[in-house]
Design a protein around this motif. Structure first.
Motif, mmCIF file in Angstrom:
data_model
loop_
_atom_site.group_PDB
_atom_site.id
_atom_site.type_symbol
_atom_site.label_atom_id
_atom_site.label_comp_id
_atom_site.label_asym_id
_atom_site.label_seq_id
_atom_site.Cartn_x
_atom_site.Cartn_y
_atom_site.Cartn_z
ATOM 1 N N MET A 1 32.059 43.568 39.763
ATOM 2 C CA MET A 1 31.766 44.817 40.468
ATOM 3 C C MET A 1 32.515 44.876 41.797
ATOM 4 O O MET A 1 32.939 45.947 42.237
ATOM 5 C CB MET A 1 30.268 44.943 40.710
ATOM 6 C CG MET A 1 29.494 45.532 39.541
ATOM 7 S SD MET A 1 30.074 47.183 39.049
ATOM 8 C CE MET A 1 29.821 48.123 40.553
ATOM 9 N N ALA A 2 32.693 43.726 42.432
ATOM 10 C CA ALA A 2 33.446 43.691 43.684
ATOM 11 C C ALA A 2 34.900 44.109 43.449
ATOM 12 O O ALA A 2 35.474 44.861 44.245
ATOM 13 C CB ALA A 2 33.389 42.287 44.287
ATOM 14 N N VAL A 3 35.488 43.637 42.352
ATOM 15 C CA VAL A 3 36.855 44.043 42.001
ATOM 16 C C VAL A 3 36.913 45.555 41.779
ATOM 17 O O VAL A 3 37.846 46.232 42.239
ATOM 18 C CB VAL A 3 37.336 43.295 40.736
ATOM 19 C CG1 VAL A 3 38.686 43.843 40.269
ATOM 20 C CG2 VAL A 3 37.439 41.805 41.011
ATOM 21 N N TYR A 4 35.916 46.092 41.093
ATOM 22 C CA TYR A 4 35.853 47.535 40.837
ATOM 23 C C TYR A 4 35.800 48.319 42.150
ATOM 24 O O TYR A 4 36.522 49.303 42.343
ATOM 25 C CB TYR A 4 34.636 47.843 39.973
ATOM 26 C CG TYR A 4 34.408 49.305 39.710
ATOM 27 C CD1 TYR A 4 35.225 50.005 38.830
ATOM 28 C CD2 TYR A 4 33.387 49.995 40.344
ATOM 29 C CE1 TYR A 4 35.026 51.358 38.582
ATOM 30 C CE2 TYR A 4 33.175 51.344 40.104
ATOM 31 C CZ TYR A 4 33.994 52.024 39.225
ATOM 32 O OH TYR A 4 33.790 53.360 38.987
ATOM 33 N N VAL A 5 34.926 47.882 43.049
ATOM 34 C CA VAL A 5 34.740 48.580 44.320
ATOM 35 C C VAL A 5 36.027 48.561 45.146
ATOM 36 O O VAL A 5 36.423 49.590 45.719
ATOM 37 C CB VAL A 5 33.574 47.934 45.111
ATOM 38 C CG1 VAL A 5 33.576 48.383 46.566
ATOM 39 C CG2 VAL A 5 32.241 48.280 44.462
ATOM 40 N N ILE A 6 36.675 47.418 45.219
ATOM 41 C CA ILE A 6 37.903 47.314 46.007
ATOM 42 C C ILE A 6 39.003 48.186 45.409
ATOM 43 O O ILE A 6 39.780 48.815 46.130
ATOM 44 C CB ILE A 6 38.355 45.844 46.096
ATOM 45 C CG1 ILE A 6 37.348 45.021 46.902
ATOM 46 C CG2 ILE A 6 39.734 45.751 46.728
ATOM 47 C CD1 ILE A 6 37.150 45.491 48.323
ATOM 48 N N THR A 7 39.060 48.260 44.082
ATOM 49 C CA THR A 7 40.049 49.121 43.423
ATOM 50 C C THR A 7 39.811 50.582 43.771
ATOM 51 O O THR A 7 40.747 51.339 44.051
ATOM 52 C CB THR A 7 39.992 48.941 41.893
ATOM 53 O OG1 THR A 7 40.144 47.557 41.570
ATOM 54 C CG2 THR A 7 41.108 49.734 41.217
ATOM 55 N N ILE A 8 38.523 50.992 43.776
ATOM 56 C CA ILE A 8 38.175 52.370 44.141
ATOM 57 C C ILE A 8 38.565 52.653 45.578
ATOM 58 O O ILE A 8 39.174 53.685 45.895
ATOM 59 C CB ILE A 8 36.658 52.600 43.951
ATOM 60 C CG1 ILE A 8 36.296 52.581 42.463
ATOM 61 C CG2 ILE A 8 36.222 53.919 44.594
ATOM 62 C CD1 ILE A 8 36.901 53.709 41.665
ATOM 63 N N LEU B 1 25.724 34.409 34.708
ATOM 64 C CA LEU B 1 26.144 35.752 34.276
ATOM 65 C C LEU B 1 26.033 36.811 35.376
ATOM 66 O O LEU B 1 26.974 37.589 35.575
ATOM 67 C CB LEU B 1 25.354 36.159 33.037
ATOM 68 C CG LEU B 1 25.628 35.330 31.774
ATOM 69 C CD1 LEU B 1 24.639 35.686 30.667
ATOM 70 C CD2 LEU B 1 27.059 35.560 31.294
ATOM 71 N N PRO B 2 24.910 36.895 36.103
ATOM 72 C CA PRO B 2 24.857 37.886 37.180
ATOM 73 C C PRO B 2 25.866 37.626 38.294
ATOM 74 O O PRO B 2 26.334 38.568 38.938
ATOM 75 C CB PRO B 2 23.416 37.766 37.705
ATOM 76 C CG PRO B 2 22.656 37.051 36.679
ATOM 77 C CD PRO B 2 23.630 36.207 35.938
ATOM 78 N N LEU B 3 26.190 36.352 38.518
ATOM 79 C CA LEU B 3 27.199 36.032 39.520
ATOM 80 C C LEU B 3 28.559 36.586 39.092
ATOM 81 O O LEU B 3 29.295 37.153 39.902
ATOM 82 C CB LEU B 3 27.288 34.520 39.719
ATOM 83 C CG LEU B 3 25.998 33.816 40.169
ATOM 84 C CD1 LEU B 3 26.245 32.313 40.310
ATOM 85 C CD2 LEU B 3 25.492 34.391 41.481
ATOM 86 N N LEU B 4 28.879 36.424 37.812
ATOM 87 C CA LEU B 4 30.123 36.990 37.282
ATOM 88 C C LEU B 4 30.102 38.511 37.360
ATOM 89 O O LEU B 4 31.117 39.144 37.671
ATOM 90 C CB LEU B 4 30.326 36.542 35.831
ATOM 91 C CG LEU B 4 30.597 35.054 35.613
ATOM 92 C CD1 LEU B 4 30.646 34.736 34.121
ATOM 93 C CD2 LEU B 4 31.892 34.635 36.285
ATOM 94 N N SER B 5 28.943 39.087 37.086
ATOM 95 C CA SER B 5 28.801 40.539 37.165
ATOM 96 C C SER B 5 29.063 41.040 38.583
ATOM 97 O O SER B 5 29.766 42.028 38.790
ATOM 98 C CB SER B 5 27.399 40.962 36.714
ATOM 99 O OG SER B 5 27.234 42.358 36.829
ATOM 100 N N GLY B 6 28.510 40.336 39.560
ATOM 101 C CA GLY B 6 28.732 40.713 40.952
ATOM 102 C C GLY B 6 30.197 40.617 41.347
ATOM 103 O O GLY B 6 30.716 41.487 42.057
ATOM 104 N N ALA B 7 30.885 39.580 40.872
ATOM 105 C CA ALA B 7 32.309 39.422 41.173
ATOM 106 C C ALA B 7 33.129 40.553 40.550
ATOM 107 O O ALA B 7 34.042 41.100 41.180
ATOM 108 C CB ALA B 7 32.801 38.065 40.673
ATOM 109 N N GLY C 1 38.367 50.269 34.619
ATOM 110 C CA GLY C 1 37.620 50.254 33.367
ATOM 111 C C GLY C 1 37.276 48.857 32.900
ATOM 112 O O GLY C 1 36.155 48.592 32.452
ATOM 113 N N GLY C 2 38.242 47.942 33.020
ATOM 114 C CA GLY C 2 38.000 46.573 32.579
ATOM 115 C C GLY C 2 36.966 45.860 33.429
ATOM 116 O O GLY C 2 36.103 45.136 32.914
ATOM 117 N N SER C 3 37.029 46.060 34.748
ATOM 118 C CA SER C 3 36.086 45.377 35.635
ATOM 119 C C SER C 3 34.670 45.913 35.464
ATOM 120 O O SER C 3 33.697 45.144 35.476
ATOM 121 C CB SER C 3 36.537 45.504 37.094
ATOM 122 O OG SER C 3 36.632 46.856 37.488
#
Length: 295
Positions: free
Chosen positions: A171-178, A163-169, A86-88
């Motif tokens: 989202m990567a954390v989110y994907v790996i968690t999933i 900002l988009p670079l941070l967004s991509g990072a 949720g946080g990511s």
């Protein structure tokens, strides 16, 4: 009710199906970007719209979650992955929408395409996935094609580009968690808890920054909610069925969706360089699908 160590069997590896689901999700996402940009330029805080979007998604999911509560509720005993998801996703959406307020949609999207690089690296570090040379080459060629289409250097560097670079990072954390939770948490559970946690974390600041919402804005928020819910579910399923380093490069297909959305809604036709870059992009996606099918 106790949380079992592995209440769901590990999903069978179906990389082709996962790749197709990811492509479908990426073709739909640009419609949400258009709505988000209209809202943020209208003075609506990304935290407010994210709270509304995730809150609506939670309400939509509640009946299904209640029917399958024995599947969903036990995960509350392991709150860390839920909070991380949720946080990511909240951080990813907020930084991305803030970027849309300062940058063109295409430029924002191009810069967020650093996400696959983060995913491939994190999948190697935390998931132990083997990342072959071909996948690295597909990532590099796909990213080069995106730069060919967008040509971001033509407008020079802007601080908002971070900002988009941070967004991509994020989202990567989110994907790996999933992906790490595949086999322990169903797609429904992951989608539901992502919405609940993101809405809860956004709520305090959303109340402070609240702006009255008109009928037209509510339609856009409902569009965001519907697309966000569907896309999130598709992405979760895609990463359940295929390795993260395989599915990640297909994020480039989103650029194809962005071009189609521009043509359909704004009568914008890509120039020859954009067409060539898009063809390279499609080839990268097809190569990724072919590689997954032959595994």
């Amino acid at each position: 009710m106790t949380l079992q160590a592995n209440p769901f069997p590990l999903p069978a590896s179906r990389p082709l199906t996962g790749a197709l689901l990811m492509c479908l999700a990426m073709l739909v996402v640009p419609l949400a970007d258009v709505a988000a940009k209209v809202l943020v330029q209208g003075g609506y805080s990304p935290l407010q719209t994210t709270f509304q979007r995730m809150g609506i998604g939670t309400l939509v999911l509640l009946p299904l979650v209640w029917r399958r509560r024995e599947e969903v509720l036990p995960h509350l005993r392991r709150p860390f992955p839920i909070l991380l998801m949720g946080g990511s996703i909240l951080a990813a959406i907020t930084t991305y929408v803030l970027a849309l307020d300062h940058l063109p949609i295409a430029n924002t999207l191009a810069l967020s395409f650093v996400q696959p690089f983060f995913i491939v690296i994190l999948s190697r570090l935390f998931l132990g996935e083997t990342v072959g040379l071909l996948r690295w080459l597909v990532l590099l060629v796909g990213f080069a094609a995106v730069l060919m289409i967008i040509r971001p250097a033509a407008e020079g560097f802007q601080a908002a580009s971070i900002l988009p670079l941070l967004s991509g990072a994020c989202m990567a954390v989110y994907v790996i968690t999933i992906r790490k939770g595949a086999g322990r948490m169903s797609a429904l559970s992951a989608t539901f808890y992502t919405h609940v946690v993101a809405a809860s974390l956004a709520a305090p600041l959303a109340v402070v920054l609240w702006k009255e919402v008109g009928a037209a804005e509510w339609l856009l928020i409902l569009e965001l909610s519907a697309i966000g819910l569907a896309v999130q579910f598709l992405i979760i399923k895609a990463y359940e069925l295929g390795e993260a380093s395989l599915i990640a490069p297909l994020g480039y297909v989103e650029m194809v969706g962005a071009i189609l959305a521009g043509w359909w809604f704004f009568n914008e036709f890509p120039d020859s360089v954009t067409i060539i870059g898009t063809l390279v992009l499609i080839c990268c996606a097809l190569m990724t699908i072919w590689q997954g099918r032959t595994k």
